[in-house]
Scaffold this motif. Structure first.
Motif, mmCIF file in Angstrom:
data_model
loop_
_atom_site.group_PDB
_atom_site.id
_atom_site.type_symbol
_atom_site.label_atom_id
_atom_site.label_comp_id
_atom_site.label_asym_id
_atom_site.label_seq_id
_atom_site.Cartn_x
_atom_site.Cartn_y
_atom_site.Cartn_z
ATOM 1 N N PHE A 138 0.907 -1.107 0.141
ATOM 2 C CA PHE A 138 -0.022 0.047 0.230
ATOM 3 C C PHE A 138 0.777 1.227 -0.008
ATOM 4 O O PHE A 138 1.958 1.390 0.617
ATOM 5 C CB PHE A 138 -0.889 -0.185 1.215
ATOM 6 C CG PHE A 138 -1.852 -1.141 1.340
ATOM 7 C CD1 PHE A 138 -3.280 -0.951 0.343
ATOM 8 C CD2 PHE A 138 -1.623 -2.259 1.833
ATOM 9 C CE1 PHE A 138 -4.008 -2.048 0.458
ATOM 10 C CE2 PHE A 138 -2.619 -3.363 1.743
ATOM 11 C CZ PHE A 138 -3.880 -3.162 1.244
ATOM 12 N N ASP A 139 0.486 2.327 -0.789
ATOM 13 C CA ASP A 139 0.804 3.384 -0.640
ATOM 14 C C ASP A 139 0.622 4.133 0.845
ATOM 15 O O ASP A 139 1.728 4.723 1.322
ATOM 16 C CB ASP A 139 0.462 4.580 -1.539
ATOM 17 C CG ASP A 139 0.768 3.913 -3.131
ATOM 18 O OD1 ASP A 139 2.080 4.242 -3.362
ATOM 19 O OD2 ASP A 139 -0.276 3.407 -3.594
ATOM 20 N N HIS A 140 -0.434 4.298 1.471
ATOM 21 C CA HIS A 140 -0.770 4.482 2.702
ATOM 22 C C HIS A 140 -1.628 3.634 3.364
ATOM 23 O O HIS A 140 -2.358 2.895 2.773
ATOM 24 C CB HIS A 140 -1.259 5.990 2.754
ATOM 25 C CG HIS A 140 -0.578 7.047 1.790
ATOM 26 N ND1 HIS A 140 0.603 7.566 2.417
ATOM 27 C CD2 HIS A 140 -0.903 7.782 0.526
ATOM 28 C CE1 HIS A 140 1.356 8.124 1.258
ATOM 29 N NE2 HIS A 140 0.165 8.612 0.353
ATOM 30 N N LEU A 166 4.588 -1.045 3.348
ATOM 31 C CA LEU A 166 3.975 0.479 3.145
ATOM 32 C C LEU A 166 4.991 1.308 2.326
ATOM 33 O O LEU A 166 6.241 1.385 2.892
ATOM 34 C CB LEU A 166 4.009 0.984 4.511
ATOM 35 C CG LEU A 166 3.339 2.243 4.957
ATOM 36 C CD1 LEU A 166 1.823 2.574 4.439
ATOM 37 C CD2 LEU A 166 3.467 2.334 6.467
ATOM 38 N N SER A 167 4.626 2.300 1.455
ATOM 39 C CA SER A 167 5.587 3.213 0.635
ATOM 40 C C SER A 167 5.522 4.219 1.325
ATOM 41 O O SER A 167 6.556 5.281 1.287
ATOM 42 C CB SER A 167 5.054 3.035 -0.813
ATOM 43 O OG SER A 167 5.200 1.705 -1.302
ATOM 44 N N GLY A 168 4.474 4.901 1.829
ATOM 45 C CA GLY A 168 4.119 6.052 2.251
ATOM 46 C C GLY A 168 4.160 6.001 3.674
ATOM 47 O O GLY A 168 5.059 5.730 4.635
ATOM 48 N N LYS A 169 2.808 6.519 4.429
ATOM 49 C CA LYS A 169 2.761 6.700 5.714
ATOM 50 C C LYS A 169 1.459 6.049 6.200
ATOM 51 O O LYS A 169 0.426 5.660 5.578
ATOM 52 C CB LYS A 169 2.776 7.943 6.443
ATOM 53 C CG LYS A 169 1.691 9.079 5.497
ATOM 54 C CD LYS A 169 2.127 10.545 5.996
ATOM 55 C CE LYS A 169 1.345 11.391 5.151
ATOM 56 N NZ LYS A 169 1.579 12.925 5.419
ATOM 57 N N MET A 170 1.438 5.643 7.467
ATOM 58 C CA MET A 170 0.430 5.167 8.163
ATOM 59 C C MET A 170 -0.090 6.136 9.100
ATOM 60 O O MET A 170 0.525 6.450 10.118
ATOM 61 C CB MET A 170 0.637 3.673 8.913
ATOM 62 C CG MET A 170 -0.529 3.223 9.512
ATOM 63 S SD MET A 170 -0.115 1.365 10.277
ATOM 64 C CE MET A 170 -1.531 1.076 11.100
ATOM 65 N N ILE A 171 -1.371 6.452 8.999
ATOM 66 C CA ILE A 171 -1.977 7.124 10.015
ATOM 67 C C ILE A 171 -3.151 6.428 11.025
ATOM 68 O O ILE A 171 -3.928 5.709 10.426
ATOM 69 C CB ILE A 171 -2.628 8.412 9.382
ATOM 70 C CG1 ILE A 171 -2.162 9.273 8.340
ATOM 71 C CG2 ILE A 171 -3.505 9.562 10.576
ATOM 72 C CD1 ILE A 171 -0.895 9.876 8.705
ATOM 73 N N PHE A 172 -2.887 6.406 12.177
ATOM 74 C CA PHE A 172 -3.615 5.572 13.158
ATOM 75 C C PHE A 172 -3.939 6.501 14.428
ATOM 76 O O PHE A 172 -3.392 7.335 14.775
ATOM 77 C CB PHE A 172 -2.912 4.263 13.465
ATOM 78 C CG PHE A 172 -1.856 4.223 14.138
ATOM 79 C CD1 PHE A 172 -1.969 4.009 15.746
ATOM 80 C CD2 PHE A 172 -0.447 4.881 13.905
ATOM 81 C CE1 PHE A 172 -0.610 3.915 16.317
ATOM 82 C CE2 PHE A 172 0.546 4.573 14.661
ATOM 83 C CZ PHE A 172 0.480 4.370 15.864
#
Length: 237
Positions: A138-140, A166-172
């Motif tokens: 996934f990108d994000h 994960l290519s970008g970022k994870m927001i949790f």
């Protein structure tokens, strides 16, 4: 753009406590809270307390979306713990291809029924574990209120294990460790086990960051609305 066909064979390592909590959350949302959650995430009238929770969740969802690029065309995003689909729909409306997964089959079915025609080709929903490596790259990744029941050790293992995909970022989100929330947490642990809903675990983000095997973690902002109090965090590998 991420390669959506890439398949991984190794699942991130978690603890026995993770599996126990995951199963408890699934049972709770499929047998006890489905109707409540369906109403809370709709436009139906709710009580004053639940109205503040709804408002807080709306604000948090907007914060998560604003933390990602405005133009998501070509991006592949995992909505981990998608619930009834509101966040997935907003991301798809920005052009992303969204994979929504939740451990509750009943909530996933509600999400499918609510899918707007305008984004139907850019959203897929399934029930299962958000850590399933077969979901691909996934990108994000977004995970709104779906990690709030887990320990800092398991959250760190989850982030470390998912980093290669994960290519970008994870927001949790997590429940921030404050005196008030810690008091509620201790009271919840006093209830008879048969009467308990899954209890969220308050966290200090720096304590999670200290346990990370890879990557960086930062706090974006906190949202407080009545009984809803949550902190948005950003993880990048």
């Amino acid at each position: 753009m991420a390669d959506g066909t890439r398949i991984y064979s190794e699942r991130p390592k978690t603890s026995a406590a993770y599996a126990t909590t995951r199963d408890r959350v699934e049972t709770y949302f499929d047998s006890t809270a489905t109707k409540t959650w369906e109403r809370l995430t709709s436009d139906a009238p709710v009580s004053g307390i639940r109205a503040t929770v709804r408002a807080g969740r709306d604000e948090m969802r907007a914060l998560i979306v604003s933390s990602l690029p405005d133009d998501l065309r070509g991006a592949r995003i995992l909505d981990a713990g998608c619930g009834t689909g509101a966040l997935a729909f907003e991301l798809a409306a920005r052009g992303a291809q969204v994979v929504g997964v939740d451990i509750s089959p009943q909530l996933v079915e509600i999400a499918r029924k609510r899918t707007p025609d305008a984004v139907a080709r850019r959203v897929t929903f399934s029930d299962g574990d958000m850590l399933d490596p077969a979901l691909g790259h996934f990108d994000h990744i977004v995970a709104m209120d779906s990690l709030i029941y887990y320990t800092a050790d398991d959250i760190a293992r989850i982030l470390g294990g998912i980093a290669p995909r994960l290519s970008g970022k994870m927001i949790f989100t997590v429940a921030p460790r404050t005196p008030l929330l810690m008091a509620f947490w201790r009271l919840g642990k006093l209830a008879p086990r048969r009467d308990r809903s899954p209890v969220m675990i308050p966290h200090n983000p720096t304590a999670i960051a200290a346990k990370l095997p890879v990557g960086r973690l930062r706090e974006i902002r906190r949202v407080k609305s009545g009984f809803y109090f949550s902190a948005a965090l950003e993880f990048s590998a």
